[in-house]
Design an enzyme around this catalytic site. Structure first.
Site, mmCIF file in Angstrom:
data_model
loop_
_atom_site.group_PDB
_atom_site.id
_atom_site.type_symbol
_atom_site.label_atom_id
_atom_site.label_comp_id
_atom_site.label_asym_id
_atom_site.label_seq_id
_atom_site.Cartn_x
_atom_site.Cartn_y
_atom_site.Cartn_z
ATOM 1 N N THR A 1 52.726 54.408 67.989
ATOM 2 C CA THR A 1 52.980 53.776 69.283
ATOM 3 C C THR A 1 54.147 54.468 69.980
ATOM 4 O O THR A 1 55.219 54.619 69.393
ATOM 5 C CB THR A 1 53.278 52.280 69.068
ATOM 6 O OG1 THR A 1 52.069 51.661 68.652
ATOM 7 C CG2 THR A 1 53.768 51.602 70.342
ATOM 8 N N GLN B 1 42.482 54.335 67.484
ATOM 9 C CA GLN B 1 42.763 53.138 66.703
ATOM 10 C C GLN B 1 42.526 51.894 67.561
ATOM 11 O O GLN B 1 43.170 51.702 68.600
ATOM 12 C CB GLN B 1 44.202 53.150 66.170
ATOM 13 C CG GLN B 1 44.349 52.092 65.061
ATOM 14 C CD GLN B 1 45.769 51.869 64.606
ATOM 15 O OE1 GLN B 1 46.674 51.785 65.443
ATOM 16 N NE2 GLN B 1 45.980 51.741 63.313
ATOM 17 N N HIS C 1 42.252 48.682 63.444
ATOM 18 C CA HIS C 1 43.635 48.369 63.038
ATOM 19 C C HIS C 1 43.635 47.024 62.289
ATOM 20 O O HIS C 1 43.623 45.968 62.897
ATOM 21 C CB HIS C 1 44.531 48.297 64.276
ATOM 22 C CG HIS C 1 46.000 48.365 63.973
ATOM 23 N ND1 HIS C 1 46.538 48.050 62.747
ATOM 24 C CD2 HIS C 1 47.054 48.742 64.741
ATOM 25 C CE1 HIS C 1 47.853 48.211 62.786
ATOM 26 N NE2 HIS C 1 48.186 48.643 63.987
ATOM 27 N N ASN D 1 49.670 45.875 59.641
ATOM 28 C CA ASN D 1 50.950 45.653 60.334
ATOM 29 C C ASN D 1 51.115 44.324 61.067
ATOM 30 O O ASN D 1 51.821 44.231 62.068
ATOM 31 C CB ASN D 1 51.229 46.814 61.292
ATOM 32 C CG ASN D 1 51.371 48.125 60.529
ATOM 33 O OD1 ASN D 1 51.573 48.110 59.311
ATOM 34 N ND2 ASN D 1 51.280 49.248 61.217
ATOM 35 N N TYR E 1 49.007 42.492 62.844
ATOM 36 C CA TYR E 1 48.275 42.219 64.080
ATOM 37 C C TYR E 1 47.068 41.322 63.778
ATOM 38 O O TYR E 1 46.949 40.783 62.682
ATOM 39 C CB TYR E 1 47.908 43.539 64.775
ATOM 40 C CG TYR E 1 49.176 44.268 65.189
ATOM 41 C CD1 TYR E 1 50.001 43.736 66.188
ATOM 42 C CD2 TYR E 1 49.600 45.429 64.543
ATOM 43 C CE1 TYR E 1 51.196 44.359 66.538
ATOM 44 C CE2 TYR E 1 50.792 46.060 64.893
ATOM 45 C CZ TYR E 1 51.589 45.515 65.893
ATOM 46 O OH TYR E 1 52.769 46.110 66.235
ATOM 47 N N ARG F 1 42.394 50.728 58.810
ATOM 48 C CA ARG F 1 43.745 50.856 58.244
ATOM 49 C C ARG F 1 44.206 49.490 57.748
ATOM 50 O O ARG F 1 44.068 48.490 58.460
ATOM 51 C CB ARG F 1 44.716 51.355 59.308
ATOM 52 C CG ARG F 1 46.072 51.751 58.726
ATOM 53 C CD ARG F 1 47.040 52.237 59.785
ATOM 54 N NE ARG F 1 47.943 53.253 59.243
ATOM 55 C CZ ARG F 1 49.174 53.479 59.676
ATOM 56 N NH1 ARG F 1 49.679 52.773 60.672
ATOM 57 N NH2 ARG F 1 49.927 54.422 59.134
ATOM 58 N N ASN G 1 55.983 42.499 61.596
ATOM 59 C CA ASN G 1 55.495 41.418 62.454
ATOM 60 C C ASN G 1 55.267 40.118 61.701
ATOM 61 O O ASN G 1 54.302 39.405 61.950
ATOM 62 C CB ASN G 1 54.236 41.870 63.192
ATOM 63 C CG ASN G 1 54.545 42.991 64.155
ATOM 64 O OD1 ASN G 1 55.493 42.896 64.925
ATOM 65 N ND2 ASN G 1 53.794 44.071 64.079
ATOM 66 N N GLY H 1 53.416 60.364 60.011
ATOM 67 C CA GLY H 1 53.821 59.785 61.281
ATOM 68 C C GLY H 1 55.013 60.517 61.876
ATOM 69 O O GLY H 1 54.868 61.388 62.731
#
Ligand code: 8OZ
Length: 374
Positions: A25, A97, A178, A181, A183, A230, A238, A328
């Site tokens: 991001t 993604q 996705h 993480n 979400y 992923r 988060n 990354g």
């Protein structure tokens, strides 16, 4: 030459080497539309075996941060088409993604200023990133969500399906769902977040139902060989937590085994942080997760990520622990990362101040070995 630099196939996607650019991001697509600067940034990195785009919102409701791209407006699709064309013209491969942030959002980013949606109505102890009217950015607490009605869930699945179709029509080689993480998909998976009483909450089977409905819909639409996912079994990002991630994610990968996906992307540890981060009462056994996948006849490429160095990556691919490695931070700072790893050349240092938001600086101006030599 190390196997890390040899070609392979990720399902239907042939890649020139196993050095993958992780999804990153960067908050540089105002109005959710990829622009010239984004085209330049991705093109600079086309020598990656595979580029996974930054997380890209499948719908306006799936948006959770300022200036992240979407995949739902005509303008965004036209912008992405320029990215996929440029990456392909430079010999690269690129998947997008597919992202629904769920509760990691803010009412100001939602359609009609509404509440973000989730598996729960509990607010995440987390922040999102907004751009102020004067152009400066700031991190603000995420808004209170509303729990999705059971009857709304088919609509979410449909949004993923449509986005996958749009991705292929826009020239992407495939999609990465996705599921990581903290979400939306992860908000359903995690026992400590998901407090639903319907068929999407409670047991592991129920909490994983949304994930599998999305995988079903996307694979039927574009083919399993172009669909990847992923997951991040232990990351606390988060406000995601679960006391027994090993059992949960063993169930997930065993279920994924039957699809023949392009690849399974596993973030080991805390995304972008400690590789030995632990949730629950014992360290996560990453090799056992891979073994469970293979024991369930899983044959997809196994992609690992998080803090890999050159040596670790070469060894992981050589030993069969991984088929590909996603980098990354190293890819942010080194557009020609593949060449640098091949040559064991020095790496540029990452400027953390320019990660999120801003212009070309710290984004499209990291030097290659060639520019340094010139
Ligand atoms: C950093 C900042 C904002 C979003 C993720 C999409 O963690 C992200 C993200 C990372 O998957």
């Amino acid at each position: 030459m190390a196997k890390l630099f040899e070609p392979t196939k990720l399902g239907d996607i042939a890649i020139a080497n196993r050095v993958v650019m992780a999804p990153l991001t960067r908050n540089r697509s105002p109005n959710a539309v990829p622009n010239d600067l984004n085209v330049k940034y991705y093109t600079q990195r086309a020598s990656a075996g595979l580029i996974i785009t930054e997380a890209t919102a499948i719908t306006h409701q799936g948006q959770g941060y300022a200036d992240v791209p979407g995949l739902y407006s005509k303008e965004a699709l036209a912008g992405w088409k320029r990215v996929t064309d440029a990456v392909h013209a430079n010999g690269g491969k690129i998947v997008v993604q597919l992202w629904h942030v769920g509760r990691i959002s803010h009412t100001t980013l939602q359609p009609n200023g509404g509440k973000p949606v989730s598996s729960t109505s509990k607010t995440a102890k987390s922040k999102t990133y907004l751009v102020n009217p004067d152009g400066t950015g700031s991190f603000v607490p995420t808004s209170e969500p509303r729990a999705l009605e059971t009857s709304e869930i088919p609509g979410i699945v449909e949004d993923f399906r449509k986005a996958a179709r749009a991705a292929i029509d826009t020239g992407f080689d495939g999609v990465e769902i996705h599921g990581a993480n903290g979400y939306l998909i992860d908000q359903f998976l995690r026992a400590d977040i998901n407090d639903r009483a319907d068929q999407y909450g409670g047991s592991i089977e129920n909490r994983a139902r949304l994930l599998f409905e999305v995988v079903d819909a996307v694979t039927k639409e574009i083919g399993a060989g172009r669909t990847a996912i992923r997951i991040s079994p232990v990351t606390p990002a988060n406000d995601a937590s679960d006391t027994d991630p090993q059992t949960l994610f063993t169930y997930v990968v065993e279920g994924l085994a039957k699809y023949g996906l392009s690849y399974i992307h596993v973030v080991e540890g805390q995304t972008g942080g400690a590789r030995d981060y632990q949730q629950g009462d014992k360290p996560f056994d990453w090799d056992a997760l891979h073994a469970a996948y293979k024991a369930a006849s899983g044959k997809s490429a196994w992609m690992l990520n998080n803090g890999y160095t050159r040596e670790m990556a070469i060894e992981a691919v050589k030993s069969g622990k991984a088929d590909t490695i996603a980098f990354g931070k190293l890819f942010i700072a080194n557009p020609d990362l593949v060449q640098r790893l091949k040559d064991n050349a020095p790496l540029n240092t990452l400027d953390t101040a320019t990660l999120y938001g801003g212009g070309a600086h710290g984004y499209a101006d990291y030097p290659t070995l060639e520019t340094v030599a010139a």
